[in-house]
Every structure is written in structure tokens, then in C-alpha cells.
Design a protein around this motif. Structure first.
Motif, PDB file in Angstrom:
ATOM      1  N   ASP A 247     108.564  97.597 -11.987  1.00  0.00           N
ATOM      2  CA  ASP A 247     110.039  97.212 -10.920  1.00  0.00           C
ATOM      3  C   ASP A 247     109.806  99.169  -9.329  1.00  0.00           C
ATOM      4  O   ASP A 247     109.829  98.972  -9.030  1.00  0.00           O
ATOM      5  CB  ASP A 247     111.222  97.692 -11.934  1.00  0.00           C
TER       6      ASP A 247
ATOM      7  N   GLU B 206     108.925  96.616 -18.198  1.00  0.00           N
ATOM      8  CA  GLU B 206     109.628  96.191 -16.826  1.00  0.00           C
ATOM      9  C   GLU B 206     109.999  97.044 -15.962  1.00  0.00           C
ATOM     10  O   GLU B 206     109.962  96.968 -14.867  1.00  0.00           O
ATOM     11  CB  GLU B 206     111.237  95.634 -17.645  1.00  0.00           C
TER      12      GLU B 206
ATOM     13  N   GLU C  17     106.613  98.197  -7.793  1.00  0.00           N
ATOM     14  CA  GLU C  17     106.920  97.595  -6.532  1.00  0.00           C
ATOM     15  C   GLU C  17     108.238  98.272  -5.725  1.00  0.00           C
ATOM     16  O   GLU C  17     108.372  98.126  -4.837  1.00  0.00           O
ATOM     17  CB  GLU C  17     108.816  96.506  -6.868  1.00  0.00           C
ATOM     18  N   TYR C  18     108.829  98.679  -6.662  1.00  0.00           N
ATOM     19  CA  TYR C  18     109.229 100.563  -5.590  1.00  0.00           C
ATOM     20  C   TYR C  18     108.708 100.942  -4.663  1.00  0.00           C
ATOM     21  O   TYR C  18     109.224 100.832  -3.047  1.00  0.00           O
ATOM     22  CB  TYR C  18     110.116 101.303  -6.151  1.00  0.00           C
TER      23      TYR C  18
END
Length: 218
Positions: A154, A150, A157-158
Motif C-alpha cells: 500500500d 500488505e 502504491e501511495y
């Protein structure tokens, strides 16, 4: 910064509630959208209620209160009662801030002070799932802590969003990568590699390679 406060601006304005009010009033008069204010509970002692009342009278739509004073910083380990005092003293919505470093603490801050919402700031660095987990707790659910898959998703995505909005650089990505590694096991070597990484590609490669893939047994 010290330069800002020496100039009487920033947190130093906490010493002058009337000046805070005049600034908020000017912003409200000049703005077509709602104006809010974010304050600490005081400079060296609490005067959050006086400032909040002044801000409310000046026309602010809501106020965010960080319960540590400007001079205490993180030295003050507890004492978010000042957020509750402000909530009881004004009619506008009050957002509590400070110390909400876990979903459990965020919910406690909300419930114990009676504030309308909680602002989570530094705790979200490298841990954006804290918002989902805090909201789940409010609904009586408990989500498991974020695993590395996870966290890595993330981080990807950042990096994608940072590139999309034109703020992607090796320096900033390295800092965020360090935050995403916080709390993971065996990060010493990865942190060492990140410190020496000079390019975005190197940083991404280090993150994609953590944790190292186990060598298959022959």
C-alpha cells in the motif's frame, strides 16, 4: 485553524445556522452538481439537528455529521447519538463521522445511529485496508489484520499515485511512511531513520528494509 474561526468562518459558523443555510443555498444555486455539507455536532454543545434542518432546507443533497463538537476535539470519547438524532430529523442522507478508527467501530457507528454511511478519515492514514475490512464485516466476514507485506504494498502504491498526481515530496512521504509503520513491531529504529531522511530515495529504502531481513544461521 484559530485564524479561520476568529474570522467567524469554519467551525465558528456552527453558532449561526442561518448563515450556514445561506452559504449552502448560494452554493446550490451556483452549482450544476449536488452540494453537501459537513458539520460538527455544534460549537460547544450539540445543535446538529438545527443546523442539519437548515442545511436540508437550503437544498443540500446530503450531510455529514462529526459527532464531536468543535471545542471538544478528541476529549469526547463517546456520544455519537447526535448522528442518529440528525438522521431521524431530516430526509436527506446522513453520513456519520468521528471515532471510526477500526472496522468494528465503523460498523457500530453505522448500525447504532442508523446513518446511511460512515466517513472514515484519519484512521485510513497508513491503513487504506480499513475500508475493505469494514465492508467485509457488514457482509458477515472478518478479514485478518493487515500484515507488513500488505502495508508495504500500500505504501508503494501511495508513492506511485503521489508521483503520478504531482504531490510527491520527501516531507509528505516521510509523514505517510510514519503512518504506515504504526502498529508494527520493532519500529523504533525505522522511525529514527525516517526522521533523519532527507530524500524520497532514502525514505523508500528505509521502508523497503523494514522489517530487517533475518541473518541466516551458519
Amino acid at each position: 485553524s484559530g485564524t479561520v474561526t476568529r474570522a467567524g468562518a469554519g467551525a465558528a459558523l456552527l453558532k449561526k445556522p442561518e448563515k450556514v443555510a445561506s452559504i449552502v443555498s448560494a452554493c446550490v444555486s451556483a452549482s450544476e452538481i449536488p452540494v453537501s455539507a459537513k458539520i460538527r455536532s455544534g460549537w460547544s454543545s450539540d445543535n446538529a439537528v438545527a443546523i442539519a434542518k437548515a442545511v436540508e432546507k437550503a437544498g443540500a443533497a446530503w450531510i455529514t455529521v462529526h459527532w464531536r463538537t468543535a471545542t471538544e476535539g478528541r476529549k469526547r470519547a463517546d456520544g455519537w447519538g447526535s448522528v442518529g438524532e440528525v438522521k431521524r430529523a431530516v430526509g436527506i442522507p446522513v453520513i456519520g463521522n468521528g471515532g471510526a478508527s477500526t472496522p468494528e467501530l465503523a460498523v457500530r457507528l453505522l448500525e447504532e445511529t442508523g446513518c446511511d454511511a460512515v466517513m472514515i478519515s484519519s484512521a485510513a492514514l497508513g491503513n487504506p485496508g480499513i475500508f475493505e475490512r469494514a465492508n467485509a464485516l457488514l457482509e458477515g466476514k472478518e478479514l485478518p489484520p493487515a500484515g507488513w507485506e500488505e502495508k508495504l504494498a500500500d505504501f508503494r502504491e501511495y508513492a506511485r499515485l503521489a508521483e503520478e498526481y504531482g504531490v510527491l515530496s520527501a516531507k509528505s512521504l516521510r509523514l505517510h511512511a510514519q503512518e504506515f509503520l504504526t502498529g508494527q513491531r520493532g519500529v523504533k529504529e525505522a522511525r529514527k531513520k525516517l526522521n533523519g531522511a532527507k530524500t524520497i530515495e532514502e525514505i523508500v529504502e528505509i521502508m523497503e528494509g523494514f522489517p530487517p531481513t533475518p541473518v541466516p544461521r551458519s
